[in-house]
Design an enzyme around this catalytic site. Structure first.
Site, PDB file in Angstrom:
ATOM      1  N   HIS A  35      35.177  38.596  39.008  1.00  0.00           N
ATOM      2  CA  HIS A  35      35.825  38.943  40.273  1.00  0.00           C
ATOM      3  C   HIS A  35      35.445  40.367  40.673  1.00  0.00           C
ATOM      4  O   HIS A  35      35.804  41.320  39.998  1.00  0.00           O
ATOM      5  CB  HIS A  35      37.339  38.811  40.157  1.00  0.00           C
ATOM      6  CG  HIS A  35      37.789  37.408  39.938  1.00  0.00           C
ATOM      7  ND1 HIS A  35      38.032  36.901  38.692  1.00  0.00           N
ATOM      8  CD2 HIS A  35      38.011  36.398  40.811  1.00  0.00           C
ATOM      9  CE1 HIS A  35      38.399  35.639  38.803  1.00  0.00           C
ATOM     10  NE2 HIS A  35      38.386  35.305  40.083  1.00  0.00           N
ATOM     11  N   HIS A  42      32.939  29.888  41.553  1.00  0.00           N
ATOM     12  CA  HIS A  42      33.380  29.463  40.229  1.00  0.00           C
ATOM     13  C   HIS A  42      34.561  28.509  40.343  1.00  0.00           C
ATOM     14  O   HIS A  42      35.157  28.359  41.405  1.00  0.00           O
ATOM     15  CB  HIS A  42      33.707  30.668  39.337  1.00  0.00           C
ATOM     16  CG  HIS A  42      34.802  31.526  39.854  1.00  0.00           C
ATOM     17  ND1 HIS A  42      34.626  32.463  40.861  1.00  0.00           N
ATOM     18  CD2 HIS A  42      36.108  31.605  39.506  1.00  0.00           C
ATOM     19  CE1 HIS A  42      35.764  33.076  41.109  1.00  0.00           C
ATOM     20  NE2 HIS A  42      36.677  32.569  40.296  1.00  0.00           N
ATOM     21  N   CYS A  77      48.232  29.867  39.422  1.00  0.00           N
ATOM     22  CA  CYS A  77      46.789  29.640  39.569  1.00  0.00           C
ATOM     23  C   CYS A  77      46.105  30.029  38.264  1.00  0.00           C
ATOM     24  O   CYS A  77      46.669  30.736  37.444  1.00  0.00           O
ATOM     25  CB  CYS A  77      46.211  30.499  40.693  1.00  0.00           C
ATOM     26  SG  CYS A  77      46.876  30.125  42.307  1.00  0.00           S
ATOM     27  N   HIS A  79      42.077  29.478  35.800  1.00  0.00           N
ATOM     28  CA  HIS A  79      40.699  29.003  35.640  1.00  0.00           C
ATOM     29  C   HIS A  79      40.612  28.117  34.404  1.00  0.00           C
ATOM     30  O   HIS A  79      41.065  28.531  33.333  1.00  0.00           O
ATOM     31  CB  HIS A  79      39.743  30.185  35.455  1.00  0.00           C
ATOM     32  CG  HIS A  79      39.767  31.158  36.577  1.00  0.00           C
ATOM     33  ND1 HIS A  79      40.672  32.201  36.635  1.00  0.00           N
ATOM     34  CD2 HIS A  79      39.008  31.246  37.690  1.00  0.00           C
ATOM     35  CE1 HIS A  79      40.454  32.893  37.740  1.00  0.00           C
ATOM     36  NE2 HIS A  79      39.449  32.333  38.398  1.00  0.00           N
ATOM     37  N   GLU A  97      51.971  31.623  31.754  1.00  0.00           N
ATOM     38  CA  GLU A  97      52.424  32.519  32.815  1.00  0.00           C
ATOM     39  C   GLU A  97      53.905  32.371  33.127  1.00  0.00           C
ATOM     40  O   GLU A  97      54.588  33.362  33.397  1.00  0.00           O
ATOM     41  CB  GLU A  97      51.598  32.250  34.080  1.00  0.00           C
ATOM     42  CG  GLU A  97      51.828  33.247  35.173  1.00  0.00           C
ATOM     43  CD  GLU A  97      50.815  33.111  36.293  1.00  0.00           C
ATOM     44  OE1 GLU A  97      51.255  32.993  37.449  1.00  0.00           O
ATOM     45  OE2 GLU A  97      49.602  33.127  36.021  1.00  0.00           O
ATOM     46  N   TYR A 114      37.761  27.790  48.719  1.00  0.00           N
ATOM     47  CA  TYR A 114      38.002  28.888  49.657  1.00  0.00           C
ATOM     48  C   TYR A 114      37.240  30.127  49.213  1.00  0.00           C
ATOM     49  O   TYR A 114      36.833  30.261  48.064  1.00  0.00           O
ATOM     50  CB  TYR A 114      39.504  29.202  49.765  1.00  0.00           C
ATOM     51  CG  TYR A 114      40.040  29.966  48.581  1.00  0.00           C
ATOM     52  CD1 TYR A 114      40.234  31.342  48.657  1.00  0.00           C
ATOM     53  CD2 TYR A 114      40.322  29.330  47.380  1.00  0.00           C
ATOM     54  CE1 TYR A 114      40.698  32.055  47.558  1.00  0.00           C
ATOM     55  CE2 TYR A 114      40.788  30.032  46.283  1.00  0.00           C
ATOM     56  CZ  TYR A 114      40.974  31.390  46.381  1.00  0.00           C
ATOM     57  OH  TYR A 114      41.425  32.104  45.300  1.00  0.00           O
ATOM     58  N   GLU A 124      37.522  36.580  46.224  1.00  0.00           N
ATOM     59  CA  GLU A 124      37.758  35.316  45.518  1.00  0.00           C
ATOM     60  C   GLU A 124      36.812  34.307  46.144  1.00  0.00           C
ATOM     61  O   GLU A 124      36.665  34.262  47.371  1.00  0.00           O
ATOM     62  CB  GLU A 124      39.203  34.835  45.673  1.00  0.00           C
ATOM     63  CG  GLU A 124      40.195  35.604  44.850  1.00  0.00           C
ATOM     64  CD  GLU A 124      40.187  35.215  43.374  1.00  0.00           C
ATOM     65  OE1 GLU A 124      39.262  34.518  42.924  1.00  0.00           O
ATOM     66  OE2 GLU A 124      41.119  35.623  42.664  1.00  0.00           O
ATOM     67  N   GLU A 126      36.144  30.378  45.202  1.00  0.00           N
ATOM     68  CA  GLU A 126      36.505  29.361  44.228  1.00  0.00           C
ATOM     69  C   GLU A 126      36.480  27.942  44.782  1.00  0.00           C
ATOM     70  O   GLU A 126      36.902  27.705  45.917  1.00  0.00           O
ATOM     71  CB  GLU A 126      37.921  29.634  43.691  1.00  0.00           C
ATOM     72  CG  GLU A 126      38.027  30.968  42.977  1.00  0.00           C
ATOM     73  CD  GLU A 126      39.410  31.273  42.456  1.00  0.00           C
ATOM     74  OE1 GLU A 126      39.499  32.039  41.478  1.00  0.00           O
ATOM     75  OE2 GLU A 126      40.408  30.757  43.015  1.00  0.00           O
ATOM     76  N   TRP A 171      44.745  31.998  49.704  1.00  0.00           N
ATOM     77  CA  TRP A 171      44.493  30.637  49.226  1.00  0.00           C
ATOM     78  C   TRP A 171      45.694  29.740  49.470  1.00  0.00           C
ATOM     79  O   TRP A 171      45.535  28.581  49.825  1.00  0.00           O
ATOM     80  CB  TRP A 171      44.083  30.627  47.750  1.00  0.00           C
ATOM     81  CG  TRP A 171      45.065  31.254  46.811  1.00  0.00           C
ATOM     82  CD1 TRP A 171      46.115  30.639  46.189  1.00  0.00           C
ATOM     83  CD2 TRP A 171      45.092  32.615  46.396  1.00  0.00           C
ATOM     84  NE1 TRP A 171      46.803  31.535  45.413  1.00  0.00           N
ATOM     85  CE2 TRP A 171      46.186  32.766  45.514  1.00  0.00           C
ATOM     86  CE3 TRP A 171      44.296  33.735  46.667  1.00  0.00           C
ATOM     87  CZ2 TRP A 171      46.507  33.974  44.910  1.00  0.00           C
ATOM     88  CZ3 TRP A 171      44.620  34.941  46.064  1.00  0.00           C
ATOM     89  CH2 TRP A 171      45.710  35.049  45.202  1.00  0.00           C
TER      90      TRP A 171
END
Length: 194
Positions: A35, A42, A77, A79, A97, A114, A124, A126, A171
């Site tokens: 980032h 990604h 959110c 990855h 989280e 987005y 971002e 992604e 997003w």
């Protein structure tokens, strides 16, 4: 639940899956390095979590977050790791989280993608499938990730995204547009598989 304690950094050294323009995996890179001002495409995911009453869990990103600190957004959110099933990555990240378990996890927007640029220039970029699920209990968030949280009415959040998009993560605003005027997304997902 996760063995992580409050304030514990999670996934610091995780690799993210890089994608080519056709959205095919083409390599990996460290999450913290990927980032930047010229973020490569990604793989990521977003999740919208609902309680038994159908209310949406919204979170305010911690002030120490590198991208969009202090901004209200969807529930969680993250990855997926290289080779990790995205649904399992959602469950892993929600546990880390928010310290929540999930039921009825479904992919509601499989093709969502987005690109957004923050005020400081960080980007971002992604391909970000969007999942919906039912959360078991209330969150106990990692303060390094989430500074505040609330259960809100789905339609109220949708209207907020339309009326004040600057107040939410880009997003999440784009995802609310993608959900459109459709019925409550968890109800729709359960109906589709039911």
């Amino acid at each position: 639940m996760s063995p992580q304690g409050p304030g514990t950094a999670v996934d610091v050294d995780d690799e993210v899956v890089l994608l080519d323009p056709d959205r095919r995996p083409c390599g990996t890179a460290p999450r913290l390095a990927v980032h930047g001002l010229d973020t490569p495409l990604h793989l990521a995911f977003s999740s919208y979590l609902f309680d038994a009453a159908g209310r949406l869990l919204v979170t305010r990103r911690a002030l120490g977050k590198r991208t969009w600190p202090g901004v209200w957004t969807n529930s969680c959110c993250g990855h997926p790791r290289p080779g990790e099933d995205i649904a399992l990555a959602v469950e892993r990240r929600v546990d880390q989280e928010l310290r929540l378990a999930l039921t009825d996890l479904h992919c509601a927007l499989p093709d969502f993608a987005y690109r957004a640029t923050a005020a400081d220039g960080l980007v971002e970029n992604e391909v970000c499938p969007v999942y919906v699920a039912r959360a078991v209990g209330d969150p106990d968030p990692d303060p390094a990730e989430v500074v505040e949280w609330r259960w809100v009415d789905w339609e109220s959040y949708r209207q907020a995204a339309l009326a004040a998009p600057w107040a939410l993560s880009p997003w999440s605003v784009d995802q609310m547009t993608a959900f459109g005027q459709a019925a409550h997304p968890l109800t729709a997902a359960l109906r589709a598989v039911g």
